[in-house]
Structures are given as structure tokens and as C-alpha cells.
Write a protein that holds these residues in place. Structure first.
Motif, PDB file in Angstrom:
ATOM      1  N   GLY A  98      23.375 156.077  68.190  1.00 39.37           N
ATOM      2  CA  GLY A  98      24.052 157.318  68.752  1.00 39.37           C
ATOM      3  C   GLY A  98      23.286 158.577  68.128  1.00 39.37           C
ATOM      4  O   GLY A  98      22.329 158.207  67.363  1.00 39.37           O
ATOM      5  N   ASN A  99      23.643 159.716  68.588  1.00 38.36           N
ATOM      6  CA  ASN A  99      22.983 161.126  68.241  1.00 38.36           C
ATOM      7  C   ASN A  99      24.086 161.491  67.027  1.00 38.36           C
ATOM      8  O   ASN A  99      24.920 162.014  67.035  1.00 38.36           O
ATOM      9  N   GLU A 100      23.325 161.375  65.985  1.00 37.62           N
ATOM     10  CA  GLU A 100      24.126 161.441  64.538  1.00 37.62           C
ATOM     11  C   GLU A 100      24.441 162.903  64.483  1.00 37.62           C
ATOM     12  O   GLU A 100      25.352 163.282  63.922  1.00 37.62           O
ATOM     13  N   GLU A 101      23.354 163.959  64.864  1.00 33.95           N
ATOM     14  CA  GLU A 101      23.445 165.249  64.487  1.00 33.95           C
ATOM     15  C   GLU A 101      24.679 165.756  65.429  1.00 33.95           C
ATOM     16  O   GLU A 101      25.550 166.331  65.027  1.00 33.95           O
ATOM     17  N   GLU A 102      24.859 165.162  66.451  1.00 31.81           N
ATOM     18  CA  GLU A 102      26.167 165.746  67.303  1.00 31.81           C
ATOM     19  C   GLU A 102      27.487 164.981  66.904  1.00 31.81           C
ATOM     20  O   GLU A 102      28.351 166.006  66.841  1.00 31.81           O
ATOM     21  N   ILE A 103      27.284 163.699  66.266  1.00 36.86           N
ATOM     22  CA  ILE A 103      28.633 163.491  65.492  1.00 36.86           C
ATOM     23  C   ILE A 103      29.003 164.186  64.450  1.00 36.86           C
ATOM     24  O   ILE A 103      30.410 164.466  64.368  1.00 36.86           O
ATOM     25  N   ILE A 104      27.940 164.491  63.380  1.00 31.95           N
ATOM     26  CA  ILE A 104      28.202 165.500  62.482  1.00 31.95           C
ATOM     27  C   ILE A 104      28.943 166.879  62.730  1.00 31.95           C
ATOM     28  O   ILE A 104      29.852 167.474  62.272  1.00 31.95           O
TER      29      ILE A 104
ATOM     30  N   LEU B 248      35.265 158.474  73.334  1.00 26.43           N
ATOM     31  CA  LEU B 248      36.423 159.363  73.471  1.00 26.43           C
ATOM     32  C   LEU B 248      37.624 158.763  72.496  1.00 26.43           C
ATOM     33  O   LEU B 248      38.620 159.671  72.243  1.00 26.43           O
ATOM     34  N   ILE B 249      37.400 157.741  71.600  1.00 28.05           N
ATOM     35  CA  ILE B 249      38.111 157.494  70.716  1.00 28.05           C
ATOM     36  C   ILE B 249      37.736 158.209  69.315  1.00 28.05           C
ATOM     37  O   ILE B 249      36.608 158.345  69.431  1.00 28.05           O
ATOM     38  N   GLU B 250      38.580 158.535  68.650  1.00 28.41           N
ATOM     39  CA  GLU B 250      38.208 159.372  67.368  1.00 28.41           C
ATOM     40  C   GLU B 250      37.352 158.505  66.288  1.00 28.41           C
ATOM     41  O   GLU B 250      37.669 157.457  66.401  1.00 28.41           O
ATOM     42  N   ILE B 251      36.611 159.327  65.918  1.00 28.69           N
ATOM     43  CA  ILE B 251      35.337 158.444  65.306  1.00 28.69           C
ATOM     44  C   ILE B 251      35.838 157.929  64.148  1.00 28.69           C
ATOM     45  O   ILE B 251      35.102 156.749  63.877  1.00 28.69           O
ATOM     46  N   GLU B 252      36.745 158.197  63.439  1.00 27.41           N
ATOM     47  CA  GLU B 252      37.401 157.223  62.461  1.00 27.41           C
ATOM     48  C   GLU B 252      38.029 155.988  63.044  1.00 27.41           C
ATOM     49  O   GLU B 252      37.708 154.901  62.214  1.00 27.41           O
ATOM     50  N   ASN B 253      38.492 155.978  63.995  1.00 25.59           N
ATOM     51  CA  ASN B 253      39.369 154.862  64.745  1.00 25.59           C
ATOM     52  C   ASN B 253      38.116 153.963  65.319  1.00 25.59           C
ATOM     53  O   ASN B 253      38.167 152.777  65.111  1.00 25.59           O
ATOM     54  N   ILE B 254      37.029 154.323  65.830  1.00 31.15           N
ATOM     55  CA  ILE B 254      36.160 153.541  66.377  1.00 31.15           C
ATOM     56  C   ILE B 254      35.389 152.871  65.369  1.00 31.15           C
ATOM     57  O   ILE B 254      34.911 151.832  65.584  1.00 31.15           O
ATOM     58  N   LEU B 255      34.924 153.609  64.235  1.00 29.29           N
ATOM     59  CA  LEU B 255      34.263 152.949  63.255  1.00 29.29           C
ATOM     60  C   LEU B 255      35.031 152.000  62.550  1.00 29.29           C
ATOM     61  O   LEU B 255      34.646 151.043  62.191  1.00 29.29           O
TER      62      LEU B 255
ATOM     63  N   PRO C 251      33.314 166.745  60.644  1.00 29.99           N
ATOM     64  CA  PRO C 251      32.878 166.925  59.313  1.00 29.99           C
ATOM     65  C   PRO C 251      33.095 165.699  58.415  1.00 29.99           C
ATOM     66  O   PRO C 251      32.301 165.447  57.461  1.00 29.99           O
ATOM     67  N   ASN C 252      33.921 164.666  58.681  1.00 34.26           N
ATOM     68  CA  ASN C 252      34.411 163.973  57.678  1.00 34.26           C
ATOM     69  C   ASN C 252      33.426 162.670  57.856  1.00 34.26           C
ATOM     70  O   ASN C 252      33.743 161.442  57.296  1.00 34.26           O
ATOM     71  N   TYR C 253      32.598 162.729  58.918  1.00 36.69           N
ATOM     72  CA  TYR C 253      31.840 161.353  59.401  1.00 36.69           C
ATOM     73  C   TYR C 253      31.093 160.886  58.186  1.00 36.69           C
ATOM     74  O   TYR C 253      31.183 159.658  57.754  1.00 36.69           O
ATOM     75  N   PRO C 254      30.569 161.842  57.469  1.00 35.37           N
ATOM     76  CA  PRO C 254      29.371 161.126  56.264  1.00 35.37           C
ATOM     77  C   PRO C 254      30.257 160.435  55.366  1.00 35.37           C
ATOM     78  O   PRO C 254      29.837 159.333  54.743  1.00 35.37           O
TER      79      PRO C 254
ATOM     80  N   LYS D 293      30.983 153.986  54.138  1.00 35.06           N
ATOM     81  CA  LYS D 293      31.693 152.454  53.900  1.00 35.06           C
ATOM     82  C   LYS D 293      31.398 151.549  54.839  1.00 35.06           C
ATOM     83  O   LYS D 293      31.666 150.323  54.758  1.00 35.06           O
ATOM     84  N   ILE D 294      30.613 152.005  56.070  1.00 38.25           N
ATOM     85  CA  ILE D 294      30.243 150.909  57.179  1.00 38.25           C
ATOM     86  C   ILE D 294      28.932 150.901  57.370  1.00 38.25           C
ATOM     87  O   ILE D 294      28.390 149.743  57.437  1.00 38.25           O
ATOM     88  N   ILE D 295      28.073 151.925  57.303  1.00 38.98           N
ATOM     89  CA  ILE D 295      26.525 151.802  57.643  1.00 38.98           C
ATOM     90  C   ILE D 295      25.800 151.774  56.408  1.00 38.98           C
ATOM     91  O   ILE D 295      25.703 152.664  55.580  1.00 38.98           O
ATOM     92  N   GLY D 296      24.870 150.643  56.431  1.00 41.71           N
ATOM     93  CA  GLY D 296      24.121 150.320  55.056  1.00 41.71           C
ATOM     94  C   GLY D 296      22.695 150.861  55.259  1.00 41.71           C
ATOM     95  O   GLY D 296      21.927 150.917  54.402  1.00 41.71           O
ATOM     96  N   LYS D 297      22.299 151.053  56.529  1.00 40.67           N
ATOM     97  CA  LYS D 297      20.823 151.285  56.660  1.00 40.67           C
ATOM     98  C   LYS D 297      20.628 152.174  58.027  1.00 40.67           C
ATOM     99  O   LYS D 297      21.387 151.674  59.232  1.00 40.67           O
ATOM    100  N   THR D 298      20.093 153.013  57.888  1.00 39.61           N
ATOM    101  CA  THR D 298      19.758 154.112  59.141  1.00 39.61           C
ATOM    102  C   THR D 298      18.323 154.172  59.188  1.00 39.61           C
ATOM    103  O   THR D 298      17.511 154.514  58.585  1.00 39.61           O
TER     104      THR D 298
END
Length: 702
Positions: free
Chosen positions: A211-217, A186-193, A221-224, A229-234
Motif C-alpha cells: 500500500g501507499n503508506e503516506e496516504e494511510i498516515i 473501505l473498511i476502517e484501517i484498525e479493523n482491516i489490519l 493518525p493512529n496507524y503507526p 503490532k502487526i508489521i515487522g519489516k517494511t
């Protein structure tokens, strides 16, 4: 040098041996083994790579299950290390679910409990509340690549970041920290990341996000821009039916059931694919429900593989659709009608309309879906399709205790009962008989029928149906008219001898009874069945009307002795426990017209001073007439509207009584009039309005 070059722990021979001894990742069956291998390389790095790994996948694809199995592997590996020299930093993991988390302190508390299980135990918390301080932090990340700090403000814990208690993580053997369910945080995505990035930047920690990346996107919209900046491998977790199923079957406590179910993975997988369903979470439910069913079966059915497979199919299909929200457990008994309606609606639509209708119309959805689960040629033979009465399956899924006695009765007459003893049941399965067996059973049942041996109206209707079908097949020389004439005579005999079941149970008018479909009811004998049902209804109605005065007297006695039974007899209700009383109640019959108003008042006054019960009686009488204009039971409302006269006479009797007698207040009358004013008088006004409306409609139609 390979960036993921692992530190040496086991030799390849040791690893092969370990894999062969493990059933968690069986060779050739785990789709996600390559991800496990990549995670191995990731966590064995002697340094922190300064980026996180994302495990993505749709809801229910098995992400959490996968990571939990992986963590178990690491624990087992740690146990196999024999000396301190072999021990490698970081084999332990920290796991944090972000589901519903709305504050960073909740994450800190979760980490603290895992680092200090004793200090954070219930006893320790009670002894003294543990509070961890938070410090403000600021992460500099350029989201829009304009060269400026877009600035996130968030709170970071004093855990594993290099301050105060910070060294507790990096100096421990916790080398992997896992953040699950990020899309449900429930924390904003930019803050939790940004918060998670403080762990990514540590010296020793490796971070995995799930996580379910489709749901996050779809929500952010600013998630990608943040992600890079944080995730190097998916890595994407694919539904791994085999591994998940093996894990679920291990939980079956009954060894006989466990052994049988373990061989059915391909069968269940096929059902999931037919249903286009990939949520592996329901595996546990399917297995649990099937074991529950298995444990209440008679021994001969536990050893009947054909029956067990069909039962497993029913339980799997129902579990999938209930989890999907397309079937309510409390309305499974209505499934046959819904699928039938879906078929009729579907036939009336164009191809383009059908595609839209599947998503919008629940009946069409059920028809389309069950057409995939089951062959079309038997899609309407619902009770044979589901091996047991749909009402029983409703109780099984909707109640904690299914009806054992009813189950045994249904199984006794089941197609799968190899030990069936009743001759008519054996004859019902005539396609399984040889010529001699058929001729013997047919003659025996025919003779018993003529001698009126059978008294259960359901059995009699089944036998009449067999005769209709044999007539269609040319196995019986009698014309259908003669069969129908004999049937009427049989029902008249039941009526005259008092052996006709007079309950309002309408299950006899369905297309099945005792878990068996009526022979030929969908073919050329359909009209014969409808005519037969009318004969049965007429006979029942005639007999019930004759006995209504007696039933009315009984109802008055029940009213004063058992208020809840009284309510179940006069009211229609959707409460399951009371719903079962419908077969014997009077919700659609004008029972009060058979009661003298004076007798009713005398019974009410006999309850004084139990005014609570008196109020309850008036309340339930009011509830008897609560019907919506669009309610399915509007027809029943019209049937009992004639009771207005009785209610008005009750009102007059109560109103005419004086609240004073010999200069003394009569409390009982005063309270009775209060209840009458609260419940009956408003009810009478509404019923009169309804009655006038019906009269008006009838006049217009004429």
C-alpha cells in the motif's frame, strides 16, 4: 543462525543461470532486486514469523507490478522442481486486492475462489450459491499502551485459521498471502489490519501487505501505533523504469515496432523525469498508443527513426499529462493557445507569484511543463513541435479511429517526408537544400505562383509566407509591399473564378496549416500575415453573402430530408461528431433572414403527420440560440440576433392560422401551434430581451 536462512532449493550456479535467462530482473537495471531477495528469505522460512512484511510506495510506483512478477517467479520455480523431495511447502501464493472492499466476506470469497477454482467457477455458482459463514472474533491489542485492551470487533473467515476449512491453507502449498491496495480498502484501517493479523498469527502463513503508506498516515493518525503490532519489516518499492518498460514492450504485437521501441527506454525515462512523473502504469498506455500510431503509418515513415522518436515523444508527453489530468484528450487542439496564454500570464508575475500560479493556473502549468519537455526557443512553434496538426492528435487520443486520409496528407507535407514530391513543400524545408536545389525550386515555385497554378488557399498562404521570409533573409529583392499586393491579386483571382474556399473553416488563420507552421509568422512578418488574413476573410465573407440565398434554399430541403444534418448546420455544439460540420455550417451567420417565412411554413406543413420531426425542427431552432453570457461564442450570438424578425413572422403566421376549418378540427395546425408555443414564443422573448440589451450597450458606448 541468520533469521532469514532460506531452505535449499537451487544451487548458486543454478540461481545465476536462472537469473541470466530471465529478462524480468535484468542485471543492473532492477532497483528492487534487494526486496525480491528479502522476500525469498521471508517466504522460505520453515515457520511463520508472526509478523507481516509491508511493501510501500507511491501510487503508480509499480508495487502491484513488482509483486505479480515475484509471484510469477515462484510459479516458474515450482515448475523447475523435478521431484517431490525438492518440493518445499509454500511456493504458491494467494493474492487479494482490497481496492473497494467494504466487507470481510468479499475477502473470504476471493480466497475461496483461489483455493477452489472449480467449485467457485461461474457454472458452479449458478448451480448453487456458495455461502461461507463468518464467525465473530476479537483481537486484543493495546493501541495507546495503557495496559488495557482497546478491542477491535470484526468478522474473520473460517479459512486458514485452524477451524473447519482452516487446514485448507496451512496444509496446502499456499505459503504466502498478499493483501494489496490496503489504502483503498473501505473498511476502517484498525479493523482491516486486525483481520489481517489473524492470518499473521497462523502456524504456516507468511503475510505481505502492499500500500501507499503516506496516504494511510494522512487519513489515519493512529496507524503507526497499529502498524508496530502487526508489521515487522517494511520495504519501499522504487519506480523501476527498466523492468516495467521491458514488461510493457513485450506486449507489442508488431515485431518491427517492438524492436524499435525496446531501444528507447532511456529516451522515455528522460521524459518521465522532465515531467517529474513516476507513475509506471502509463507505460502500458504509451506503448499501446505508439503501436496504434505505428501501425497506421506509411512504410517510409516506419523506417524513419528521427520521425518515430519525435512521435514517441509526443505520445509519451500527451499520455503523461492526460493521465495526470492536466490535458483533456478532447481539447488537445487548444494546447497551443493555452501554452501561449500561460507564457503571457507568466511574464506578468513575480518569481513568488509564478510558483503559486503553476499550481493554480492551468495555462501557466502547461507553459512551465512543456518548457521542460521541449526547448524554449521553439516552444511556440507548436505544430513543428508536435510534428502533426494538433487537431489530428486530438482525434487520435479522443477517437478510436483517427483520420487516416488526413494523416497521409499531413505526412506528405511533413518536414520528415524524405519523399516529398510537391515543389513548394521541398522549398519550405529550404535549410535542407544545397544552393543549386534551392535556386531551382525557388524559381519553379515563383513561376507557378505567378501563373496561378495553386488553388488551395492554405498552400498559397504558405508560399506567400516563404516569400515574406526570403525577403527578410535578403534572398528576394521584392519589397514586402509588392509581395502583399501580388497576394491580394491572387486572392481576387480565386474569388472571381469561384475557386476560393468559402467554408467557415478557421484553421487557415492559425499559425500553421497542413501540419506546417507559416514561415516567419512569429517574427518580423507577423503583421503581414494578419493583414493577409483580413484580405482572405473579407473575400470569403463577400462571396458567402452573395451565395446565402442559394444556401438558404438548400437548408430548407435539408430540413425536411435530414433533421440531424439540419441541426449540425444551424447549431453550434461541443459534440465531437457534429463539431466537424462547423466549417460548413451557419452557426454564426443569419441564414434564416434569407428564408421567406411562408416558404418555411409550407415546408413544415409538408411533413404532416410526422409531428416528431416537426417538434425536432422547432427544438433545434431553439438550441441555435442557447448562449451563456460568458460563453466563448457570444460573438456568434450577436451575429445572428437579427433573425428575431424572421422568428416573429413565423410566430404570427402560425398563431393566425385557425384550428377549425368547415366545422372540422385541423389537427396539424393545433399541433403546430403547440410546438410554436413551447419552443418559439419563449425563445422570441429571450432574444428580444437580448437585442434590447445590445442596443442599450451600443447607445452607452456612443
Amino acid at each position: 543462525m541468520n533469521f532469514y536462512e532460506p531452505a535449499h532449493i537451487f544451487s548458486e550456479e543454478e540461481r545465476r543461470s536462472e537469473k541470466q535467462n530471465s529478462s524480468d530482473y535484468p542485471e543492473g537495471s532492477s532497483k528492487n532486486n534487494h526486496i525480491k531477495e528479502e522476500l525469498d528469505k521471508f517466504y522460505r522460512l520453515p515457520y511463520a514469523p508472526k509478523f507481516a512484511v509491508l511493501l510501500k510506495g507511491k501510487w503508480g510506483s509499480g508495487k502491484t507490478w513488482f509483486i505479480n512478477k515475484y509471484r510469477d517467479d515462484l510459479k516458474n520455480e515450482e515448475k523447475h522442481q523435478k521431484t517431490d523431495k525438492e518440493k518445499v511447502q509454500g511456493l504458491k501464493t494467494l493474492y487479494i486486492s482490497l481496492y473497494g472492499v467494504n466487507d470481510f466476506s468479499q475477502i473470504e470469497q476471493s480466497i475461496y475462489k483461489q483455493l477452489h477454482p472449480v467449485l467457485s467457477s461461474k457454472q458452479a455458482v449458478i448451480a448453487g450459491k456458495l455461502v461461507s459463514s463468518l464467525v465473530k472474533g476479537h483481537l486484543k491489542i493495546d493501541l495507546n499502551k495503557d495496559g488495557k485492551d482497546d478491542g477491535w470487533n470484526f468478522s474473520i473467515p473460517e479459512l486458514g485459521i485452524g477451524k473447519g476449512q482452516g487446514n485448507q491453507i496451512k496444509d496446502s502449498q499456499y505459503g504466502l498471502i498478499i493483501f494489496d491496495d490496503i489504502e483503498r480498502c473501505l473498511i476502517e484501517i484498525e479493523n482491516i489490519l486486525g483481520y489481517i493479523n489473524t492470518f499473521v498469527d497462523s502456524e504456516k502463513l507468511k503475510v505481505v501487505i502492499i500500500g501507499n503508506e503516506e496516504e494511510i498516515i494522512s487519513k489515519h493518525p493512529n496507524y503507526p501505533a497499529i502498524k508496530e503490532k502487526i508489521i515487522g519489516k517494511t520495504f519501499e518499492i522504487e519506480p523501476d523504469y527498466y523492468s516495467a518498460f521491458q514488461d510493457s514492450t513485450k506486449k507489442i504485437s508488431n515485431p518491427q515496432c517492438r524492436e524499435w521501441v525496446a531501444e528507447k527506454i532511456d529516451f522515455i525515462k528522460e521524459l518521465y523525469e522532465k515531467g517529474n512523473y513516476q507513475n509506471l502504469r502509463t507505460f502500458n498506455q504509451v506503448v499501446w498508443e505508439f503501436e496504434r500510431f505505428f501501425n497506421i503509418l506509411p512504410e517510409n515513415f516506419k523506417n524513419n527513426p528521427e520521425f518515430l522518436q519525435e512521435a514517441l515523444k509526443v505520445i509519451t508527453v500527451f499520455s503523461i499529462e492526460i493521465a495526470r489530468g492536466k490535458i483533456e484528450a478532447s481539447s488537445i487542439s487548444e494546447l497551443s493557445n493555452k501554452i501561449g496564454k500561460g507564457y503571457m500570464k507568466n511574464e506578468a508575475k513575480t518569481k513568488e507569484e509564478k510558483e503559486d500560479a503553476v499550481a493554480e493556473d492551468s495555462d501557466i502549468y502547461l507553459f512551465e511543463k512543456f518548457s521542460k519537455y521541449y526547448p524554449m526557443d521553439i516552444i511556440f512553434d507548436m505544430n513543428d513541435l508536435f510534428i502533426l496538426d494538433l487537431g489530428w492528435w486530438q482525434d487520435f487520443f479522443d477517437k478510436s479511429k483517427p483520420n487516416q486520409e488526413q494523416l497521409e496528407d499531413l505526412l506528405l507535407k511533413s518536414t520528415y517526408n524524405t519523399e516529398a514530391t510537391e515543389d513548394w513543400v521541398k522549398l519550405y524545408h529550404y535549410w535542407q537544400l544545397n544552393d543549386d536545389e534551392f535556386n531551382y525550386l525557388f524559381a519553379k515555385v515563383r513561376e507557378d505562383y505567378k501563373n496561378h497554378v495553386f488553388e488551395d488557399i492554405g498552400e498559397i498562404k504558405h508560399i506567400i509566407g516563404l516569400f515574406f521570409e526570403f525577403c527578410e533573409l535578403g534572398l528576394l529583392s521584392d519589397a514586402k509591399e509588392n509581395i502583399f499586393k501580388e497576394a491580394k491579386e491572387y486572392i481576387n483571382w480565386l474569388e472571381k473564378t469561384g475557386k476560393l474556399d468559402l467554408s467557415l473553416d478557421d484553421s487557415i488563420y492559425r499559425d500553421y496549416y497542413y501540419g506546417l507552421s507559416f514561415s516567419g509568422s512569429k517574427d518580423g512578418c507577423r503583421q503581414n500575415y494578419l493583414d493577409l488574413d483580413e484580405v482572405i476573410k473579407k473575400a470569403k465573407k463577400s462571396n458567402r453573402e452573395k451565395k446565402m440565398p442559394m444556401y438558404a434554399e438548400d437548408l430548407l430541403e435539408i430540413m425536411v430530408s435530414d433533421i440531424y444534418k439540419f441541426a449540425s448546420l444551424i447549431c453550434i455544439t461541443k459534440e465531437k461528431e457534429e463539431f466537424e460540420c462547423r466549417a460548413k455550417n451557419y452557426y454564426s451567420e443569419p441564414i434564416f433572414t434569407y428564408i421567406k417565412p411562408e416558404d418555411f411554413i409550407n415546408k413544415i406543413l409538408s411533413l404532416v403527420p410526422d409531428y416528431k420531426k416537426i417538434n425536432s425542427i422547432f427544438y433545434y431552432i431553439k438550441e441555435r440560440y442557447i448562449f451563456d453570457e460568458q460563453n466563448l461564442f457570444k460573438k456568434q450570438m450577436n451575429a445572428i440576433i437579427g433573425e428575431v424578425k424572421f422568428l416573429k413572422e413565423i410566430d404570427n403566421l402560425i398563431t393566425s392560422k385557425s384550428t377549425k376549418e368547415n366545422n372540422k378540427v385541423v389537427l396539424s395546425i393545433a399541433l403546430l401551434q403547440k410546438a410554436n408555443k413551447k419552443y418559439l414564443q419563449p425563445l422570441i422573448s429571450k432574444l428580444e430581451e437580448r437585442q434590447n440589451k445590445l442596443i442599450s450597450q451600443a447607445t452607452e458606448e456612443n
